[in-house]
Design a protein around this motif. Structure first.
Motif, PDB file in Angstrom:
ATOM      1  N   ALA A 527      21.162   9.111  -6.166  1.00  0.00           N
ATOM      2  CA  ALA A 527      20.262   9.869  -7.053  1.00  0.00           C
ATOM      3  C   ALA A 527      20.990  10.898  -7.910  1.00  0.00           C
ATOM      4  N   GLN A 528      22.325  10.874  -7.895  1.00  0.00           N
ATOM      5  CA  GLN A 528      23.067  11.923  -8.593  1.00  0.00           C
ATOM      6  C   GLN A 528      22.823  11.962 -10.097  1.00  0.00           C
ATOM      7  N   ASN A 529      22.453  10.848 -10.672  1.00  0.00           N
ATOM      8  CA  ASN A 529      22.178  10.820 -12.120  1.00  0.00           C
ATOM      9  C   ASN A 529      20.692  10.978 -12.435  1.00  0.00           C
ATOM     10  N   ASP A 530      19.906  11.281 -11.420  1.00  0.00           N
ATOM     11  CA  ASP A 530      18.460  11.464 -11.601  1.00  0.00           C
ATOM     12  C   ASP A 530      18.061  12.800 -10.969  1.00  0.00           C
ATOM     13  N   PRO A 531      18.057  13.885 -11.772  1.00  0.00           N
ATOM     14  CA  PRO A 531      17.775  15.227 -11.225  1.00  0.00           C
ATOM     15  C   PRO A 531      16.439  15.317 -10.503  1.00  0.00           C
ATOM     16  N   LYS A 532      15.441  14.589 -10.971  1.00  0.00           N
ATOM     17  CA  LYS A 532      14.119  14.669 -10.360  1.00  0.00           C
ATOM     18  C   LYS A 532      14.150  14.153  -8.917  1.00  0.00           C
ATOM     19  N   ILE A 533      14.747  12.975  -8.733  1.00  0.00           N
ATOM     20  CA  ILE A 533      14.833  12.406  -7.384  1.00  0.00           C
ATOM     21  C   ILE A 533      15.776  13.239  -6.525  1.00  0.00           C
ATOM     22  N   SER A 534      16.867  13.697  -7.131  1.00  0.00           N
ATOM     23  CA  SER A 534      17.837  14.505  -6.395  1.00  0.00           C
ATOM     24  C   SER A 534      17.204  15.782  -5.849  1.00  0.00           C
ATOM     25  N   ASN A 535      16.439  16.455  -6.682  1.00  0.00           N
ATOM     26  CA  ASN A 535      15.753  17.681  -6.244  1.00  0.00           C
ATOM     27  C   ASN A 535      14.738  17.384  -5.145  1.00  0.00           C
ATOM     28  N   TYR A 536      14.084  16.236  -5.258  1.00  0.00           N
ATOM     29  CA  TYR A 536      13.106  15.810  -4.252  1.00  0.00           C
ATOM     30  C   TYR A 536      13.787  15.620  -2.891  1.00  0.00           C
ATOM     31  N   LEU A 537      14.966  14.983  -2.914  1.00  0.00           N
ATOM     32  CA  LEU A 537      15.693  14.742  -1.661  1.00  0.00           C
ATOM     33  C   LEU A 537      16.226  16.028  -1.037  1.00  0.00           C
ATOM     34  N   MET A 538      16.437  17.038  -1.876  1.00  0.00           N
ATOM     35  CA  MET A 538      16.986  18.304  -1.388  1.00  0.00           C
ATOM     36  C   MET A 538      15.927  19.230  -0.787  1.00  0.00           C
ATOM     37  N   LEU A 539      14.671  18.882  -0.918  1.00  0.00           N
ATOM     38  CA  LEU A 539      13.617  19.734  -0.367  1.00  0.00           C
ATOM     39  C   LEU A 539      13.789  19.860   1.149  1.00  0.00           C
ATOM     40  N   GLY A 540      13.867  21.088   1.623  1.00  0.00           N
ATOM     41  CA  GLY A 540      13.986  21.316   3.065  1.00  0.00           C
ATOM     42  C   GLY A 540      15.306  20.855   3.657  1.00  0.00           C
ATOM     43  N   ILE A 541      16.367  20.743   2.825  1.00  0.00           N
ATOM     44  CA  ILE A 541      17.634  20.192   3.312  1.00  0.00           C
ATOM     45  C   ILE A 541      18.266  21.081   4.388  1.00  0.00           C
ATOM     46  N   ASP A 542      18.153  22.404   4.263  1.00  0.00           N
ATOM     47  CA  ASP A 542      18.757  23.300   5.261  1.00  0.00           C
ATOM     48  C   ASP A 542      18.092  23.141   6.625  1.00  0.00           C
ATOM     49  N   GLU A 543      16.770  23.052   6.605  1.00  0.00           N
ATOM     50  CA  GLU A 543      16.034  22.862   7.860  1.00  0.00           C
ATOM     51  C   GLU A 543      16.354  21.513   8.484  1.00  0.00           C
ATOM     52  N   LEU A 544      16.507  20.482   7.627  1.00  0.00           N
ATOM     53  CA  LEU A 544      16.832  19.150   8.132  1.00  0.00           C
ATOM     54  C   LEU A 544      18.215  19.138   8.770  1.00  0.00           C
ATOM     55  N   CYS A 545      19.191  19.781   8.130  1.00  0.00           N
ATOM     56  CA  CYS A 545      20.543  19.846   8.699  1.00  0.00           C
ATOM     57  C   CYS A 545      20.524  20.544  10.054  1.00  0.00           C
ATOM     58  N   ALA A 546      19.793  21.653  10.139  1.00  0.00           N
ATOM     59  CA  ALA A 546      19.698  22.390  11.405  1.00  0.00           C
ATOM     60  C   ALA A 546      19.077  21.511  12.491  1.00  0.00           C
TER      61      ALA A 546
END
Length: 639
Positions: A527-546
């Motif tokens: 999704a690196q060339n698609d900011p919309k999808i990329s931002n969607y995947l990043m939602l809650g990324i810190d909580e997911l990593c934890a």
């Protein structure tokens, strides 16, 4: 959670409160435990938040998040308020009585587990539940009549809210119950939801490459897989073009089949990792995917996400192409076969042999270069075999072999290449050890005759320690101590480097069948060339990593707990017998590790002895529910 509750002691601004914390804040307001003043929330005097420990006699001890409490707070059994071991709770201080401050639980803010595992035991005329994990006695929500119909030692899964019985797992005397206990202790499940199974089946069994015209067709290249002999899921395949110095690292393209928030994805996110027992694997993905359409099986077209890495004469990556492709593995090797091939003892006709041996030579040079900044730990992994009765047949320690090293260096190349493409995403970080652990390590080493000083250069110090350990022929044991002294590698949305490997950027790309982190990374890269999808995947990324860090530790604990249970059953049949061991730990309590014909069991000792000392230990007692073996030293052996 800890950071949030700790912030309330000094005042937390509203704008820094996460949505996931609002519900707890509302509860605290409702019971008048917090006050809002000038847009900041403060925990009221007399209240304290922390994590609850409970001893086997039912007394609670609260480890406060407020640093002003230097000692844990005692909570009488009657004041636990239904809280369980490991829960994060709000407590109210009671009248101070020396020598220890006491408190009473007001509310459970976060349950450590929704369920507990207990076994039935007759205490006086009453049938009670005794927790497997810490031997706490619990009154079960069931009639005595129904409980008395069950055999004593029946293992139950209960709801922590009301102690209601959720599931009957079996009986303690049956070795087949061990896996169920280990899974239930960490609330893991083997069966997949029907929606996930149906989704997996819908993809079928074969890949028709004509259906993927936008993918690069690499089915003509002689890829192969190299895995353990009993492996059923094949994450990765490799190929080496020795003329162009190009290494192809092909990884199962799981993200093509598992969409975000699909039935499979929700279950995979909940599991986080596959769990491996000696006799079976409990996969992260349904077997219809993990062992079939996603698996890079030999003689099958399969979708892959591939790094083609071109190296120059100095072994520097001058080109790292990331390709969505179709491959066709020409052969499935196990590690033993490749080791034999590299020794010249196993004949592998065809084009794979023509590139596999040159690739091994190249990866050894890569490893030599990598170790100038990283470490080579000589670790041994315990392998256990079970008989038809699900009891121990044999155990052995296995170390890394040349074939393992070949695959590892290829995977490291791909993981590092993936990390370099990210500014934010999911990284695998490993930070240097803190000074306290280093000092403990130096004390342990001094007892072994290895004198070392910490002058601030950890890499140099560890390298010197390893060199001395090799001279003393105790390298594996010392490497284990060094690993124990270091921090655990963890997932994070930002890169902090990998100390052990010596990499500035590192992530996990190569195992999306068995690690959710890798599946997520594949999506982020695509999704690196698609900011919309990329931002969607990043939602809650810190909580997911934890959460992935927690799930990874739990997956390891499940596997270790299972082996401990098997060792305990063996030990119960050998009470009074004496076995050769060595001292593995001697900080708070001496723990011996079995090193006889059978290897690997932990034995808790009543006596003290220096670390790594070879000893003869007599097994004196075994507690099957907690899987704890007790012993005493009867002889100290000559080194």
């Amino acid at each position: 959670m800890k950071a949030f509750l700790n912030s309330l002691t000094t005042g937390l601004e509203s704008k820094y409160i996460k949505s996931s914390e609002l519900e707890i804040l509302r509860l605290l307001e409702q019971i008048k435990a917090v006050t809002k003043y000038k847009n900041r929330y403060y925990l009221n005097d007399g209240f304290v938040c922390g994590k609850l420990d409970i001893s086997s006699n039912g007394t609670g001890f609260l480890y406060s998040y407020d640093s002003k409490f230097k000692q844990d707070l005692m909570i009488e059994n009657r004041d636990l308020g239904g809280a369980h071991f490991g829960d994060i709770v709000l407590a109210k201080l009671t009248k101070f009585k020396k020598p220890r401050q006491k408190a009473a639980v007001v509310a459970v803010l976060l349950m450590a587990n929704e369920t507990s595992v207990v076994y039935t035991k007759k205490i006086g005329p009453i049938i009670m539940g005794v927790t497997i994990q810490n031997s706490i006695t619990i009154a079960l929500k069931a009639s005595q009549k129904s409980l008395k119909e069950l055999p004593l030692g029946t293992v139950l899964k209960i709801n922590n809210l009301d102690n209601d019985i959720v599931e009957v797992l079996g009986v303690l005397s049956d070795a087949n119950v061990d896996q169920k206990i280990s899974m239930a202790l960490y609330n893991k499940r083997e069966i997949f939801p029907k929606i996930a199974i149906n989704e997996a089946i819908s993809f079928g069994n074969e890949v028709d490459k004509s259906m993927y015209p936008n993918r690069v067709d690499l089915t003509h290249l002689p890829f192969c897989t190299i895995d353990p002999v009993d492996a059923k899921d094949f994450d990765d395949a490799i190929y080496f073009d020795k003329h162009k110095n190009e290494i192809y690292i092909a990884i199962a393209d799981v993200s093509e089949y598992v969409s975000p928030y699909s039935g499979i994805d929700k279950e995979a996110r909940l599991r986080g990792f596959s769990i491996y027992f000696p006799h079976i694997a409990v996969p992260m993905l349904p077997r219809e995917l993990s062992e079939n359409i996603c698996s890079l099986k030999p003689n099958c077209d399969r979708l892959a996400y591939l790094f083609k890495i071109t190296l120059n004469s100095n072994l520097e990556a001058i080109k790292e192409d990331l390709i969505s492709c179709v491959i066709h593995s020409k052969r499935r090797f196990n590690y033993d076969e490749v080791d034999s091939l590299l020794r010249g003892e196993f004949d592998c006709q065809g084009e794979i042999k023509e590139w596999l041996i040159p690739l091994f030579d190249l990866t050894q040079r890569l490893k030599e270069k990598r170790l100038k900044n990283g470490f080579d730990f000589h670790t041994l992994e315990l392998r256990m075999s079970l008989d038809e009765n699900n009891e121990i047949k044999s155990t052995k320690f296995e170390g890394s072999t040349p074939s393992h090293s070949l695959i590892e260096e290829c995977m490291l190349l791909a993981n590092k290449a993936a990390a370099k493409r990210l500014s934010k995403g999911i990284f695998r970080n490993h930070e240097p050890a803190d000074i306290k652990k280093i000092n403990t390590l130096l004390d342990d080493l001094a007892a072994l005759g290895i004198e070392a000083e910490n002058h601030g250069d950890l890499i140099f110090m560890i390298t010197q320690i390893q060199a001395k350990a090799s001279e003393l022929n105790i390298r594996e044991d010392v490497d284990k101590l060094i690993i124990k002294a270091q921090k655990r590698a963890e997932y994070s949305s930002s890169s902090r480097g990998h100390f052990g490997l010596g990499f500035e950027f590192y992530t996990h790309f190569t195992s999306p069948i068995r690690r959710y982190s890798d599946l997520l990374l594949h999506r982020i890269l695509k999704a690196q060339n698609d900011p919309k999808i990329s931002n969607y995947l990043m939602l809650g990324i810190d909580e997911l990593c934890a959460n992935l860090n927690i799930l990874e530790r739990e997956a390891d604990k499940v596997a270790w707990d299972f082996m401990d249970r098997k060792f305990a059953r063996w030990a119960a049949k050998n009470i009074g017998q004496t076995f050769k061991c060595f001292i593995e730990e001697s900080t708070n309590q001496s723990i011996a590790r079995l090193d006889d014909e059978l290897k690997g069991a932990r034995i808790f000792l009543s006596d003290f002895c220096e670390i790594l000392t070879p000893v003869m230990v007599q097994i004196t007692d075994v507690d099957i529910p907690t899987a704890k073996i007790i012993g005493k030293i009867v002889e100290i052996l000559d080194v």
